[in-house]
Motif scaffolding. Structure first.
Motif, PDB file in Angstrom:
ATOM      1  N   GLY A 219       0.793  -1.358  -0.099  1.00 42.25           N
ATOM      2  CA  GLY A 219      -0.060  -0.217   0.002  1.00 42.25           C
ATOM      3  C   GLY A 219       0.954   1.156  -0.092  1.00 42.25           C
ATOM      4  N   ASP A 220       2.139   1.237   0.482  1.00 42.06           N
ATOM      5  CA  ASP A 220       2.821   2.493   0.547  1.00 42.06           C
ATOM      6  C   ASP A 220       4.427   1.999   0.770  1.00 42.06           C
TER       7      ASP A 220
ATOM      8  N   ASP B  75       4.509  -0.836   3.720  1.00 39.88           N
ATOM      9  CA  ASP B  75       3.081  -1.202   4.350  1.00 39.88           C
ATOM     10  C   ASP B  75       2.268  -2.310   3.341  1.00 39.88           C
TER      11      ASP B  75
ATOM     12  N   VAL C 242      -0.979  -3.873   2.981  1.00 44.34           N
ATOM     13  CA  VAL C 242      -2.651  -3.850   3.236  1.00 44.34           C
ATOM     14  C   VAL C 242      -3.490  -4.656   2.522  1.00 44.34           C
TER      15      VAL C 242
ATOM     16  N   ALA D  63      -5.764  -1.502  -1.346  1.00 42.26           N
ATOM     17  CA  ALA D  63      -5.006  -0.339  -1.785  1.00 42.26           C
ATOM     18  C   ALA D  63      -5.753   0.886  -1.706  1.00 42.26           C
TER      19      ALA D  63
ATOM     20  N   SER E 101      -8.470   1.502   0.732  1.00 41.68           N
ATOM     21  CA  SER E 101      -8.776   1.755   2.060  1.00 41.68           C
ATOM     22  C   SER E 101      -7.532   1.789   2.876  1.00 41.68           C
ATOM     23  N   LYS E 102      -6.546   1.114   2.406  1.00 44.08           N
ATOM     24  CA  LYS E 102      -5.245   0.849   3.142  1.00 44.08           C
ATOM     25  C   LYS E 102      -5.171   0.356   4.642  1.00 44.08           C
TER      26      LYS E 102
END
Length: 193
Positions: free
Chosen positions: A100-101, A112, A114, A117, A119-120
């Protein structure tokens, strides 16, 4: 030398820990003049290990090796490649776990993981499973951090090479693909890190 330098910050105190002695007990506190002057005027400070010459020599040798071997430049170069690779993995689609990040700089990065992607939402269990798989299948040590225990902490040694980075990225991609292929209802246990 320090991440704070990239942010234009001048801290009053900087501490340096375990890596400074390359295995020997050594730490340092670098302080602003005002702090050291106040410390000198305050109560007496005593430390039985203060000034150990063998450990101090080791610390100086570590600093010399970092410079002689170009390890700061290596961290910048290899860290940039790792970051690009992690960002490429953000395009990898999965039903259960995606990147995600990517945060950090140099060779200190956080990936990150998740479940979605958009809503994280943290992929806590999947991150734990991937972290365990990296060590058991690929012999790659990582840890997890963050409020959701879903941020894969990547902090390899300064001598980490482009080849090492490629191996790590391939192992992480394999772990993401494998995690997304697990059957529905598969139970994940938390990996102690």
């Amino acid at each position: 030398w320090y991440a704070f330098e990239a942010h234009g910050v001048s801290p009053d105190i900087v501490t340096v820990g375990k890596p400074f002695g390359n295995g020997l007990p050594l730490a340092a506190a670098v302080v602003a003049r005002a702090v050291s002057d106040a410390f000198a005027a305050g109560p007496e400070y005593f430390n039985t290990f203060g000034g150990n010459p063998a450990c101090c020599a080791a610390g100086l040798a570590v600093l010399e090796a970092i410079e002689a071997d170009g390890l700061r430049a290596n961290a910048t170069r290899v860290g940039a490649e790792l970051r690009k690779g992690f960002e490429r993995l953000m395009d990898l689609k999965g039903a259960r776990c995606v990147v995600g990040d990517v945060r950090g700089r140099g060779l200190f990065l956080g990936v990150d993981l998740v479940t979605d992607a958009a809503s994280k939402a943290p992929a806590t269990a999947e991150a734990s499973w991937i972290c365990a798989r990296l060590v058991t299948r690929h012999r790659i040590l990582t840890s997890l951090d963050g409020p959701g225990d879903n941020v894969l902490v990547v902090k390899p040694p300064l001598c980490f090479s482009l080849g090492d980075a490629a191996e790590f990225l391939a192992a992480l991609e394999e772990g993401l693909v494998a995690a997304n292929a697990l059957p529905e209802g598969f139970s994940f246990a938390r990996t102690p890190t």
